[in-house]
Design a protein around this motif. Structure first.
Motif, PDB file in Angstrom:
ATOM      1  N   VAL A  53       0.957  -1.230  -0.046  1.00  0.00           N
ATOM      2  CA  VAL A  53      -0.001  -0.017   0.073  1.00  0.00           C
ATOM      3  C   VAL A  53       1.077   1.066  -0.019  1.00  0.00           C
ATOM      4  O   VAL A  53       1.847   1.216   0.966  1.00  0.00           O
ATOM      5  CB  VAL A  53      -0.958   0.006   1.179  1.00  0.00           C
ATOM      6  CG1 VAL A  53      -1.715   1.271   1.267  1.00  0.00           C
ATOM      7  CG2 VAL A  53      -1.843  -1.151   1.185  1.00  0.00           C
ATOM      8  N   ALA A  54       0.588   2.077  -1.205  1.00  0.00           N
ATOM      9  CA  ALA A  54       1.550   3.421  -1.051  1.00  0.00           C
ATOM     10  C   ALA A  54       0.476   4.430  -0.988  1.00  0.00           C
ATOM     11  O   ALA A  54      -0.391   4.667  -1.875  1.00  0.00           O
ATOM     12  CB  ALA A  54       2.213   3.327  -2.399  1.00  0.00           C
ATOM     13  N   GLY A  55       0.276   5.175   0.118  1.00  0.00           N
ATOM     14  CA  GLY A  55      -0.550   6.310   0.254  1.00  0.00           C
ATOM     15  C   GLY A  55      -1.975   5.804   0.392  1.00  0.00           C
ATOM     16  O   GLY A  55      -2.420   4.673   1.135  1.00  0.00           O
ATOM     17  N   GLU A  56      -2.700   6.323  -0.720  1.00  0.00           N
ATOM     18  CA  GLU A  56      -4.123   5.642  -0.992  1.00  0.00           C
ATOM     19  C   GLU A  56      -4.219   4.655  -1.998  1.00  0.00           C
ATOM     20  O   GLU A  56      -5.274   4.333  -2.488  1.00  0.00           O
ATOM     21  CB  GLU A  56      -4.957   6.987  -1.124  1.00  0.00           C
ATOM     22  CG  GLU A  56      -5.276   7.763   0.083  1.00  0.00           C
ATOM     23  CD  GLU A  56      -5.554   7.186   1.126  1.00  0.00           C
ATOM     24  OE1 GLU A  56      -6.911   6.648   1.106  1.00  0.00           O
ATOM     25  OE2 GLU A  56      -5.239   7.424   2.410  1.00  0.00           O
ATOM     26  N   ASP A  57      -3.203   3.974  -2.458  1.00  0.00           N
ATOM     27  CA  ASP A  57      -3.217   3.101  -3.454  1.00  0.00           C
ATOM     28  C   ASP A  57      -2.539   1.714  -3.099  1.00  0.00           C
ATOM     29  O   ASP A  57      -1.613   1.580  -2.360  1.00  0.00           O
ATOM     30  CB  ASP A  57      -2.225   3.646  -4.681  1.00  0.00           C
ATOM     31  CG  ASP A  57      -2.606   3.097  -6.025  1.00  0.00           C
ATOM     32  OD1 ASP A  57      -3.349   2.488  -6.201  1.00  0.00           O
ATOM     33  OD2 ASP A  57      -2.020   3.256  -7.016  1.00  0.00           O
ATOM     34  N   LEU A  58      -3.134   0.567  -3.692  1.00  0.00           N
ATOM     35  CA  LEU A  58      -2.572  -0.551  -3.555  1.00  0.00           C
ATOM     36  C   LEU A  58      -1.747  -0.940  -4.834  1.00  0.00           C
ATOM     37  O   LEU A  58      -2.282  -0.631  -5.963  1.00  0.00           O
ATOM     38  CB  LEU A  58      -3.854  -1.642  -3.375  1.00  0.00           C
ATOM     39  CG  LEU A  58      -3.261  -3.219  -3.603  1.00  0.00           C
ATOM     40  CD1 LEU A  58      -2.291  -3.459  -2.167  1.00  0.00           C
ATOM     41  CD2 LEU A  58      -4.451  -4.083  -3.418  1.00  0.00           C
ATOM     42  N   GLU A  59      -0.640  -1.281  -4.770  1.00  0.00           N
ATOM     43  CA  GLU A  59       0.211  -1.521  -6.021  1.00  0.00           C
ATOM     44  C   GLU A  59       0.996  -2.751  -5.752  1.00  0.00           C
ATOM     45  O   GLU A  59       1.148  -3.379  -4.749  1.00  0.00           O
ATOM     46  CB  GLU A  59       1.373  -0.493  -6.163  1.00  0.00           C
ATOM     47  CG  GLU A  59       0.655   1.039  -6.159  1.00  0.00           C
ATOM     48  CD  GLU A  59       1.718   2.069  -6.381  1.00  0.00           C
ATOM     49  OE1 GLU A  59       3.058   1.823  -6.022  1.00  0.00           O
ATOM     50  OE2 GLU A  59       1.320   3.096  -6.955  1.00  0.00           O
ATOM     51  N   CYS A  60       1.470  -3.325  -7.042  1.00  0.00           N
ATOM     52  CA  CYS A  60       2.149  -4.377  -7.090  1.00  0.00           C
ATOM     53  C   CYS A  60       3.369  -4.281  -7.737  1.00  0.00           C
ATOM     54  O   CYS A  60       3.354  -3.798  -9.179  1.00  0.00           O
ATOM     55  CB  CYS A  60       1.187  -5.612  -7.873  1.00  0.00           C
ATOM     56  SG  CYS A  60       2.258  -7.255  -7.909  1.00  0.00           S
ATOM     57  N   PHE A  61       4.405  -4.680  -7.224  1.00  0.00           N
ATOM     58  CA  PHE A  61       5.839  -4.525  -7.908  1.00  0.00           C
ATOM     59  C   PHE A  61       6.033  -5.842  -8.505  1.00  0.00           C
ATOM     60  O   PHE A  61       6.104  -6.959  -7.666  1.00  0.00           O
ATOM     61  CB  PHE A  61       6.920  -4.140  -7.145  1.00  0.00           C
ATOM     62  CG  PHE A  61       8.223  -3.952  -7.766  1.00  0.00           C
ATOM     63  CD1 PHE A  61       8.504  -2.794  -8.472  1.00  0.00           C
ATOM     64  CD2 PHE A  61       9.339  -4.984  -7.544  1.00  0.00           C
ATOM     65  CE1 PHE A  61      10.067  -2.687  -9.058  1.00  0.00           C
ATOM     66  CE2 PHE A  61      10.557  -4.750  -8.216  1.00  0.00           C
ATOM     67  CZ  PHE A  61      10.730  -3.582  -8.980  1.00  0.00           C
ATOM     68  N   CYS A  62       6.663  -6.151  -9.715  1.00  0.00           N
ATOM     69  CA  CYS A  62       7.146  -7.316 -10.292  1.00  0.00           C
ATOM     70  C   CYS A  62       8.486  -7.408 -10.209  1.00  0.00           C
ATOM     71  O   CYS A  62       9.221  -6.497 -10.642  1.00  0.00           O
ATOM     72  CB  CYS A  62       6.470  -7.429 -11.640  1.00  0.00           C
ATOM     73  SG  CYS A  62       7.221  -8.996 -12.303  1.00  0.00           S
ATOM     74  N   SER A  63       8.997  -8.375  -9.452  1.00  0.00           N
ATOM     75  CA  SER A  63      10.552  -8.572  -9.482  1.00  0.00           C
ATOM     76  C   SER A  63      11.143  -9.125 -10.597  1.00  0.00           C
ATOM     77  O   SER A  63      12.324  -9.086 -10.702  1.00  0.00           O
ATOM     78  CB  SER A  63      10.748  -9.586  -8.269  1.00  0.00           C
ATOM     79  OG  SER A  63      10.184 -10.854  -8.354  1.00  0.00           O
ATOM     80  N   ALA A  64      10.303  -9.726 -11.592  1.00  0.00           N
ATOM     81  CA  ALA A  64      10.836 -10.255 -12.842  1.00  0.00           C
ATOM     82  C   ALA A  64      11.001  -8.857 -13.926  1.00  0.00           C
ATOM     83  O   ALA A  64      11.961  -8.908 -14.530  1.00  0.00           O
ATOM     84  CB  ALA A  64      10.114 -11.289 -13.272  1.00  0.00           C
ATOM     85  N   LEU A  65       9.989  -8.107 -13.734  1.00  0.00           N
ATOM     86  CA  LEU A  65       9.926  -6.993 -14.846  1.00  0.00           C
ATOM     87  C   LEU A  65      10.712  -5.838 -14.018  1.00  0.00           C
ATOM     88  O   LEU A  65      10.758  -5.059 -14.891  1.00  0.00           O
ATOM     89  CB  LEU A  65       8.467  -6.630 -15.261  1.00  0.00           C
ATOM     90  CG  LEU A  65       7.904  -7.764 -15.911  1.00  0.00           C
ATOM     91  CD1 LEU A  65       6.416  -7.389 -16.094  1.00  0.00           C
ATOM     92  CD2 LEU A  65       8.561  -8.169 -17.094  1.00  0.00           C
ATOM     93  N   HIS A  66      10.812  -5.891 -12.865  1.00  0.00           N
ATOM     94  CA  HIS A  66      11.508  -4.570 -12.202  1.00  0.00           C
ATOM     95  C   HIS A  66      10.743  -3.376 -12.360  1.00  0.00           C
ATOM     96  O   HIS A  66      11.350  -2.371 -12.482  1.00  0.00           O
ATOM     97  CB  HIS A  66      13.059  -4.484 -12.331  1.00  0.00           C
ATOM     98  CG  HIS A  66      13.670  -5.532 -12.657  1.00  0.00           C
ATOM     99  ND1 HIS A  66      13.984  -5.994 -11.270  1.00  0.00           N
ATOM    100  CD2 HIS A  66      14.446  -6.689 -13.342  1.00  0.00           C
ATOM    101  CE1 HIS A  66      14.838  -7.249 -11.471  1.00  0.00           C
ATOM    102  NE2 HIS A  66      14.847  -7.766 -12.806  1.00  0.00           N
ATOM    103  N   GLN A  67       9.378  -3.252 -12.108  1.00  0.00           N
ATOM    104  CA  GLN A  67       8.498  -2.284 -12.286  1.00  0.00           C
ATOM    105  C   GLN A  67       7.088  -2.490 -11.648  1.00  0.00           C
ATOM    106  O   GLN A  67       6.868  -3.786 -11.423  1.00  0.00           O
ATOM    107  CB  GLN A  67       8.376  -1.723 -13.786  1.00  0.00           C
ATOM    108  CG  GLN A  67       7.484  -2.894 -14.668  1.00  0.00           C
ATOM    109  CD  GLN A  67       7.479  -2.293 -16.132  1.00  0.00           C
ATOM    110  OE1 GLN A  67       8.066  -1.658 -16.530  1.00  0.00           O
ATOM    111  NE2 GLN A  67       6.517  -2.941 -16.533  1.00  0.00           N
ATOM    112  N   VAL A  68       6.489  -1.332 -11.292  1.00  0.00           N
ATOM    113  CA  VAL A  68       5.012  -1.521 -10.805  1.00  0.00           C
ATOM    114  C   VAL A  68       4.277  -2.037 -12.089  1.00  0.00           C
ATOM    115  O   VAL A  68       4.279  -1.307 -13.128  1.00  0.00           O
ATOM    116  CB  VAL A  68       4.636  -0.209 -10.216  1.00  0.00           C
ATOM    117  CG1 VAL A  68       3.176  -0.350  -9.784  1.00  0.00           C
ATOM    118  CG2 VAL A  68       5.395   0.201  -8.950  1.00  0.00           C
ATOM    119  N   VAL A  69       3.607  -3.190 -11.771  1.00  0.00           N
ATOM    120  CA  VAL A  69       2.892  -3.593 -12.846  1.00  0.00           C
ATOM    121  C   VAL A  69       1.276  -3.514 -12.603  1.00  0.00           C
ATOM    122  O   VAL A  69       0.427  -3.927 -13.451  1.00  0.00           O
ATOM    123  CB  VAL A  69       3.263  -5.169 -13.113  1.00  0.00           C
ATOM    124  CG1 VAL A  69       4.731  -5.228 -13.633  1.00  0.00           C
ATOM    125  CG2 VAL A  69       3.143  -5.904 -11.907  1.00  0.00           C
TER     126      VAL A  69
END
Length: 102
Positions: A53-69
């Protein structure tokens, strides 16, 4: 372009995101703030996805793509080779039981 979606099912007894597990009560509430409304999102059952959770957003980071997906503000990835490869690697290494395809 239409295609038949036949991804490998998440392994039974597989790793479950502590963040998504913690947010279960929120998702089941009358007014959820951090609900993943896309049940077929590949990241929700990916062993290498990192949810937060980042601020008011739920996010997913991909460790394979190295970015928020994925975030509440974007559409979900439906099919992903990295997810399928990691599930296969876990099965081969004996870290999880096989389960039938979805």
């Amino acid at each position: 372009m239409a295609f038949e979606q036949t991804p490998i099912a998440a392994p039974s007894g597989a790793y479950e995101s502590p963040t998504l597990k913690t947010l279960e009560a929120d998702r089941n509430s009358a007014n959820p703030r951090f609900s993943v409304d896309e049940p077929d999102a590949a990241c929700t059952s990916c062993p290498i996805a990192m949810w937060y959770v980042a601020g008011e957003d739920l996010e997913c980071f991909c460790s394979a793509l190295h970015q928020v997906v994925w975030s509440l503000k974007s559409t979900a990835i439906k099919l992903c080779d990295a997810r399928e490869q990691e599930i296969a690697r876990l099965r081969i290494s004996g870290h999880t039981k096989s389960s039938p395809a979805a």
